[in-house]
Design an enzyme around this catalytic site. Structure first.
Site, PDB file in Angstrom:
ATOM      1  N   CYS A  50       0.819  -1.210   0.000  1.00 24.86           N
ATOM      2  CA  CYS A  50       0.000   0.000   0.000  1.00 24.86           C
ATOM      3  C   CYS A  50       0.857   1.266   0.000  1.00 24.86           C
ATOM      4  CB  CYS A  50      -0.901  -0.019   1.233  1.00 24.86           C
ATOM      5  SG  CYS A  50      -1.707   1.546   1.593  1.00 24.86           S
ATOM      6  N   TYR A 181      -5.479   7.000  -8.770  1.00 20.82           N
ATOM      7  CA  TYR A 181      -6.718   6.296  -8.421  1.00 20.82           C
ATOM      8  C   TYR A 181      -7.909   6.898  -9.166  1.00 20.82           C
ATOM      9  CZ  TYR A 181      -4.427   3.685  -4.697  1.00 20.82           C
ATOM     10  OH  TYR A 181      -3.605   2.825  -4.008  1.00 20.82           O
TER      11      TYR A 181
END
Length: 345
Positions: A50, A181
């Site tokens: 992450c 994103y």
């Protein structure tokens, strides 16, 4: 929709929006927050896959907090409920005894119904989560944990630069960290097109800024560089293809690519990057984007170790400080998961 669970999101009108509703408690030097800084009391739970959690791993290492703040690492994938400790013997975190991070959130908030995200800091005595506010966590490492910084720890958040740094970091967050994103999870062609233009406009500006100076804020590394680096490290391996951020690869930006390699080859940065975990996370967890869950073989990550030439710009990476020492035993990235190892696939 599936997300990387390091900040869940939603789509409105085709546009991706990150849910930023975090637990904002802080651990402070004077304890006024109710959570005093104490050696050995807290555990950082992170995931190498992450980018948001990767920041906390890097800053903890640069500042030398390993002996006072233990770290638990989850595996690269998770289910709908939570990140899980499947890398540990028996599938349980050895300090908390939990199988999944969700248990720490429920220990404090039995009705917790928001995203179970990393990084998170857990209070070991109560085994309850304290905070998952990723942006504040790393700033507090620099400003509240100073009593436990290693000798020679760099000043990653210099007071004289904070006003400008805050603006730079905000732009990096909205346009780049979250910009990839916004491309990847766009729900319409129009939303994707706009996100794509916005992302590469920001990267072009950073390319220009970094052509003339070694780091974002000048001649030394700051938290701003940490925040940009974790996205750049994932760009060609994941975002270029998986998130359709494909105007060009990172390797096709002369200054940005040299800058990224400069950081990667600096102790505390590249030694936290696990390329196989990164790829497995995105290509497996985001089944709505990649229904087959096939993980690409490339790209060849050995290029991260090629000369970058940024020394010609001068500067001192750690300012008046020194590099961190070797990675703490037990926290090393597996040798075959780094650049040039068989694990780069």
């Amino acid at each position: 929709m599936s997300e990387d669970n390091s900040g869940s999101g939603y789509v409105t009108g085709g546009e991706y929006n990150r849910d930023s509703n975090y637990i904002t408690d802080r651990i402070t030097a004077d304890g006024s927050s109710g959570w005093p800084v104490e050696a050995g009391r807290y555990r950082l739970v992170a995931a190498r896959a992450c980018p948001w959690a990767n920041r906390s791993i890097i800053v903890r290492r640069l500042l030398g907090l390993e002996k006072v703040l233990s770290m638990g690492l989850t595996g690269p994938t998770h289910d709908e409920r939570s990140w899980t400790f499947d890398l540990d013997p028996g599938g349980r975190d050895p300090v908390l005894g939990y199988e999944r991070l969700q248990e720490a959130f429920l220990a404090r908030f039995p009705d917790y119904d928001r995203g179970i995200t990393v990084p998170a800091i857990v209070d070991v005595p109560t085994k309850a989560v304290v905070t998952n506010d990723f942006a504040q966590i790393t700033l507090d490492f620099s400003t509240e944990w100073t009593a436990f910084h290693r000798d020679g720890a760099p000043d990653l958040y210099p007071e004289r630069l904070r006003a400008e740094m805050d603006e730079v970091m905000q732009r990096i967050y909205t346009e780049v960290n979250n910009g990839v994103y916004r491309c990847g999870f766009a729900g319409s062609q129009e939303a994707y097109d706009a996100a794509y233009e916005r992302l590469f406009t920001a990267l072009d500006r950073l390319e220009e800024r970094l052509t003339a100076q070694r780091y974002l804020m000048g001649g030394s590394i700051t938290e701003a560089d940490v925040r940009l680096f974790t996205t750049l490290a994932r760009f060609d391996a994941v975002y270029h293809g998986h998130f359709k951020c494909n105007r060009q690869k990172l390797t096709e930006f002369p200054a940005l690519w040299a800058y990224a390699r400069d950081l990667f080859q600096t102790p505390g940065f590249g030694d936290t990057i696990d390329f196989p975990q990164i790829k497995e996370h995105y290509y497996v967890v985001h089944a709505d984007i990649n229904p087959t869950q096939i993980i690409p073989m490339g790209p060849d990550t050995s290029v991260w170790l090629t000369p970058h030439g940024r020394e010609s710009l001068g500067g001192r990476p750690f300012g008046d400080g020194t590099p961190p020492g070797p990675v703490v035993e037990g926290e090393e990235v597996p040798a075959d998961h780094g650049p040039g190892g068989i694990g780069h696939r």
